[in-house]
Design a protein around this motif. Structure first.
Motif, PDB file in Angstrom:
ATOM      1  N   ILE A 236     -47.814  41.142 -32.585  1.00  0.00           N
ATOM      2  CA  ILE A 236     -47.096  41.324 -31.327  1.00  0.00           C
ATOM      3  C   ILE A 236     -45.633  40.947 -31.550  1.00  0.00           C
ATOM      4  O   ILE A 236     -45.338  39.913 -32.147  1.00  0.00           O
ATOM      5  CB  ILE A 236     -47.705  40.479 -30.184  1.00  0.00           C
ATOM      6  CG1 ILE A 236     -49.131  40.957 -29.861  1.00  0.00           C
ATOM      7  CG2 ILE A 236     -46.833  40.548 -28.931  1.00  0.00           C
ATOM      8  CD1 ILE A 236     -49.789  40.239 -28.691  1.00  0.00           C
ATOM      9  N   SER A 237     -44.736  41.827 -31.097  1.00  0.00           N
ATOM     10  CA  SER A 237     -43.313  41.529 -31.163  1.00  0.00           C
ATOM     11  C   SER A 237     -42.851  40.991 -29.823  1.00  0.00           C
ATOM     12  O   SER A 237     -43.245  41.497 -28.772  1.00  0.00           O
ATOM     13  CB  SER A 237     -42.513  42.792 -31.488  1.00  0.00           C
ATOM     14  OG  SER A 237     -42.937  43.328 -32.722  1.00  0.00           O
ATOM     15  N   ALA A 255     -43.383  26.500 -32.286  1.00  0.00           N
ATOM     16  CA  ALA A 255     -44.383  26.241 -33.338  1.00  0.00           C
ATOM     17  C   ALA A 255     -45.533  25.422 -32.741  1.00  0.00           C
ATOM     18  O   ALA A 255     -46.706  25.631 -33.083  1.00  0.00           O
ATOM     19  CB  ALA A 255     -43.744  25.516 -34.516  1.00  0.00           C
ATOM     20  N   GLY A 256     -45.192  24.518 -31.836  1.00  0.00           N
ATOM     21  CA  GLY A 256     -46.208  23.720 -31.138  1.00  0.00           C
ATOM     22  C   GLY A 256     -47.144  24.617 -30.328  1.00  0.00           C
ATOM     23  O   GLY A 256     -48.371  24.447 -30.340  1.00  0.00           O
ATOM     24  N   VAL A 263     -52.635  30.276 -33.461  1.00  0.00           N
ATOM     25  CA  VAL A 263     -52.180  31.586 -33.938  1.00  0.00           C
ATOM     26  C   VAL A 263     -51.204  31.374 -35.096  1.00  0.00           C
ATOM     27  O   VAL A 263     -50.294  30.540 -35.006  1.00  0.00           O
ATOM     28  CB  VAL A 263     -51.485  32.381 -32.809  1.00  0.00           C
ATOM     29  CG1 VAL A 263     -50.986  33.723 -33.320  1.00  0.00           C
ATOM     30  CG2 VAL A 263     -52.434  32.592 -31.625  1.00  0.00           C
ATOM     31  N   ASP A 264     -51.397  32.117 -36.165  1.00  0.00           N
ATOM     32  CA  ASP A 264     -50.484  32.045 -37.308  1.00  0.00           C
ATOM     33  C   ASP A 264     -49.185  32.782 -36.949  1.00  0.00           C
ATOM     34  O   ASP A 264     -49.236  33.947 -36.531  1.00  0.00           O
ATOM     35  CB  ASP A 264     -51.168  32.711 -38.518  1.00  0.00           C
ATOM     36  CG  ASP A 264     -50.366  32.531 -39.800  1.00  0.00           C
ATOM     37  OD1 ASP A 264     -49.124  32.448 -39.730  1.00  0.00           O
ATOM     38  OD2 ASP A 264     -50.995  32.481 -40.877  1.00  0.00           O
ATOM     39  N   PRO A 265     -48.023  32.115 -37.104  1.00  0.00           N
ATOM     40  CA  PRO A 265     -46.744  32.747 -36.724  1.00  0.00           C
ATOM     41  C   PRO A 265     -46.495  34.091 -37.397  1.00  0.00           C
ATOM     42  O   PRO A 265     -45.722  34.903 -36.875  1.00  0.00           O
ATOM     43  CB  PRO A 265     -45.690  31.729 -37.179  1.00  0.00           C
ATOM     44  CG  PRO A 265     -46.405  30.427 -37.258  1.00  0.00           C
ATOM     45  CD  PRO A 265     -47.837  30.734 -37.594  1.00  0.00           C
ATOM     46  N   ARG A 290     -34.755  28.151 -39.027  1.00  0.00           N
ATOM     47  CA  ARG A 290     -35.935  27.287 -38.904  1.00  0.00           C
ATOM     48  C   ARG A 290     -37.144  28.057 -38.355  1.00  0.00           C
ATOM     49  O   ARG A 290     -38.283  27.727 -38.686  1.00  0.00           O
ATOM     50  CB  ARG A 290     -35.599  26.064 -38.049  1.00  0.00           C
ATOM     51  CG  ARG A 290     -34.583  25.153 -38.789  1.00  0.00           C
ATOM     52  CD  ARG A 290     -34.353  23.833 -38.083  1.00  0.00           C
ATOM     53  NE  ARG A 290     -35.554  23.022 -38.011  1.00  0.00           N
ATOM     54  CZ  ARG A 290     -36.129  22.630 -36.878  1.00  0.00           C
ATOM     55  NH1 ARG A 290     -35.602  22.988 -35.718  1.00  0.00           N
ATOM     56  NH2 ARG A 290     -37.210  21.893 -36.902  1.00  0.00           N
ATOM     57  N   LEU A 291     -36.895  29.087 -37.545  1.00  0.00           N
ATOM     58  CA  LEU A 291     -38.012  29.928 -37.081  1.00  0.00           C
ATOM     59  C   LEU A 291     -38.642  30.638 -38.279  1.00  0.00           C
ATOM     60  O   LEU A 291     -39.855  30.742 -38.391  1.00  0.00           O
ATOM     61  CB  LEU A 291     -37.522  30.940 -36.043  1.00  0.00           C
ATOM     62  CG  LEU A 291     -37.256  30.377 -34.644  1.00  0.00           C
ATOM     63  CD1 LEU A 291     -36.533  31.401 -33.773  1.00  0.00           C
ATOM     64  CD2 LEU A 291     -38.571  29.948 -33.973  1.00  0.00           C
ATOM     65  N   THR A 292     -37.783  31.122 -39.183  1.00  0.00           N
ATOM     66  CA  THR A 292     -38.285  31.773 -40.395  1.00  0.00           C
ATOM     67  C   THR A 292     -39.077  30.786 -41.239  1.00  0.00           C
ATOM     68  O   THR A 292     -40.140  31.119 -41.769  1.00  0.00           O
ATOM     69  CB  THR A 292     -37.114  32.311 -41.237  1.00  0.00           C
ATOM     70  OG1 THR A 292     -36.221  32.981 -40.376  1.00  0.00           O
ATOM     71  CG2 THR A 292     -37.590  33.265 -42.294  1.00  0.00           C
ATOM     72  N   MET A 293     -38.551  29.556 -41.364  1.00  0.00           N
ATOM     73  CA  MET A 293     -39.243  28.546 -42.171  1.00  0.00           C
ATOM     74  C   MET A 293     -40.609  28.213 -41.591  1.00  0.00           C
ATOM     75  O   MET A 293     -41.521  27.819 -42.308  1.00  0.00           O
ATOM     76  CB  MET A 293     -38.375  27.284 -42.271  1.00  0.00           C
ATOM     77  CG  MET A 293     -37.164  27.491 -43.179  1.00  0.00           C
ATOM     78  SD  MET A 293     -35.837  26.307 -42.880  1.00  0.00           S
ATOM     79  CE  MET A 293     -36.526  24.857 -43.637  1.00  0.00           C
TER      80      MET A 293
END
Ligand code: C2E
Ligand code: MG
Ligand code: MG
Length: 403
Positions: A236-237, A255-256, A263-265, A290-293
């Motif tokens: 889902i985008s 992330a929390g 759900v895996d990011p 940090r979202l990418t990390m």
């Protein structure tokens, strides 16, 4: 429920666009909504003159933003100081941060601004604008400010009147469904389904955009978890407004949420519109990095419409490049647009990104995109955005055609 498109209430609409075809299409749609008193102007000057002399006065102006000689912003400047001030809605072919600015300018100049609709004009968007105009007249709301007010949007958010629709993204080579983009709609109790082009600029101006995006993010996550439980694994985008990339705790917070919903990011693609203006560059990059990390793939949305596409491509670790539909719909008949499309696809591929084309409406466009090597397409040709409950049936149908 009151019928907001009651044809009994007379109104005079002025359509201002340098494109005669667009004026004709809008007039035809308006006619279906029971609005038959329609005037046309091909440029800003004629529009201002018509507004000055028209009897009865013009009630609503649908105003193209980009026009030769005098553009929409200039028309707004003159209207703001004029004796007659009809209500106003912008029409635009560019999906840009500029719209929010235009809406803001009109509102600051004291005009009653109903919102903005993107080209090609959908009947739904036009219905919403006309309904909003009529609602404003009925309730006698203040001429200054928007008919759909910030307060109303805030209430709608709390009451759960904003919902996500989902539009499939399909692999051009295999026809497999790669995922769905979640797109917000406002189910207004009186005005019907309002498209995001009308209220996202208001949300951005008022700061409500944070709460809105958060809520929609969680809704998309819940949908993902729901589908996964039913055995439908997909991606889902989610659209993030560039204006909300100011909250440094955002990556940890979402992330929390991912952990909470288990759900895996990697299944949730975050789309950032490249035309969006970053408030603070260091903070925005901090958040995106940090979202990418944390494992979220990032997509650069509406590629080609912004000011700093190349700079952003270089600095931000995107996984996906979404070519704006302006470069898709124009490409078959225009050599320049075709060159931009070709080059954008090639650029994305060379950078190792998944290249997605937005707004594919015809078989010819589909073929052209296949020829230039696009990976994924999204558009009315495949499907319009639809409520989550319709996805199962749609998938069934699509998989039958695929075979
Ligand atoms: P976007 O992210 O570029 O979304 C694609 C838009 O193109 C959607 O408009 C979609 O309905 C439309 N579209 C898709 N295929 C076609 C086609 O073949 N032809 C045409 N003419 N249009 C097509 P929509 O749903 O009105 O959304 C407009 C914009 O509002 C989105 O552009 C996105 O920037 C923003 N938006 C939507 N949902 C959200 C959200 O939940 N949060 C935030 N922050 N922004 C959102
Ligand atoms: Mg998007
Ligand atoms: Mg886009």
């Amino acid at each position: 429920m009151t019928d907001m498109t009651d044809p009994a209430a007379p109104m005079r609409v002025l359509v201002v666009d340098d494109d005669a075809l667009i004026r004709a299409l809008i007039a035809a749609s308006l006619d279906k909504l029971g609005v038959s008193d329609i005037q046309h102007a091909a440029n800003g000057r004629d529009a201002l003159e018509l507004i000055r002399v028209s009897e009865p006065p013009v009630d609503l102006v649908l105003l193209d933003l980009f026009m030769p000689k005098m553009d929409g912003i200039e028309v707004v400047r003159h209207l703001g100081g004029g004796a007659r001030q009809p209500a106003l809605a912008f029409i635009t072919g560019v999906n840009a941060a500029l719209l929010g600015t235009a809406v803001h300018i009109a509102s600051v100049r004291g005009l009653r601004i109903l919102g903005a609709i993107e080209k090609p004009i959908s009947p739904e968007a036009l219905t919403a604008i006309v309904a909003m105009y009529r609602k404003g007249v009925q309730t006698g709301r203040d001429k200054v400010g928007m008919v759909v007010s910030t307060a109303e949007l805030r209430e709608a958010l709390q009451a759960g009147h904003l919902e996500l629709h989902y539009q499939p993204k399909v692999n051009l080579k295999t026809n497999a469904v790669e995922g769905f983009e979640s797109l917000v709609r406002w189910r207004h109790p009186e005005l019907g389904l309002i498209p995001p082009g009308i209220f996202i600029p208001i949300a951005e101006e008022s700061g409500l955009i944070n709460a809105l995006t958060n809520k929609m993010f969680i809704a998309a996550l819940e949908q993902y978890a729901h589908w996964a439980a039913e055995g439908l694994t997909t991606k889902i985008s989610v659209n993030l407004s560039a204006r909300m990339l100011v909250e440094l705790s955002l990556p940890d917070r979402i992330a929390g949420e991912m952990e909470k919903h288990n759900v895996d990011p990697k299944h949730i693609i975050l789309e950032v519109t490249e035309s969006g203006v970053f408030q603070d560059e260091a903070d925005s990059l901090d958040i995106l990095a940090r979202l990418t990390m944390k494992g979220f793939p990032l997509a650069i949305d509406d590629f080609g419409t912004g000011y700093s596409s190349m700079a952003q491509l270089r600095r931000i670790p995107f996984a996906e490049l979404k070519i704006d539909r302006a470069f898709v719909s124009g490409a078959a008949g225009n050599a320049k647009t075709r060159t931009i499309l070709d080059s954008s696809v090639a650029l994305g591929k060379k950078l190792g990104l998944t290249v997605v084309a937005e707004g594919v409406e015809t078989a010819d466009e589909w073929k052209l995109l296949a020829d230039v090597g696009t990976d994924v397409v999204q558009g009315y040709f495949v499907s319009r955005p639809m409520p989550a409950k319709d996805i199962r049936d749609w998938l069934k149908g699509w998989n039958e055609i695929r075979r």
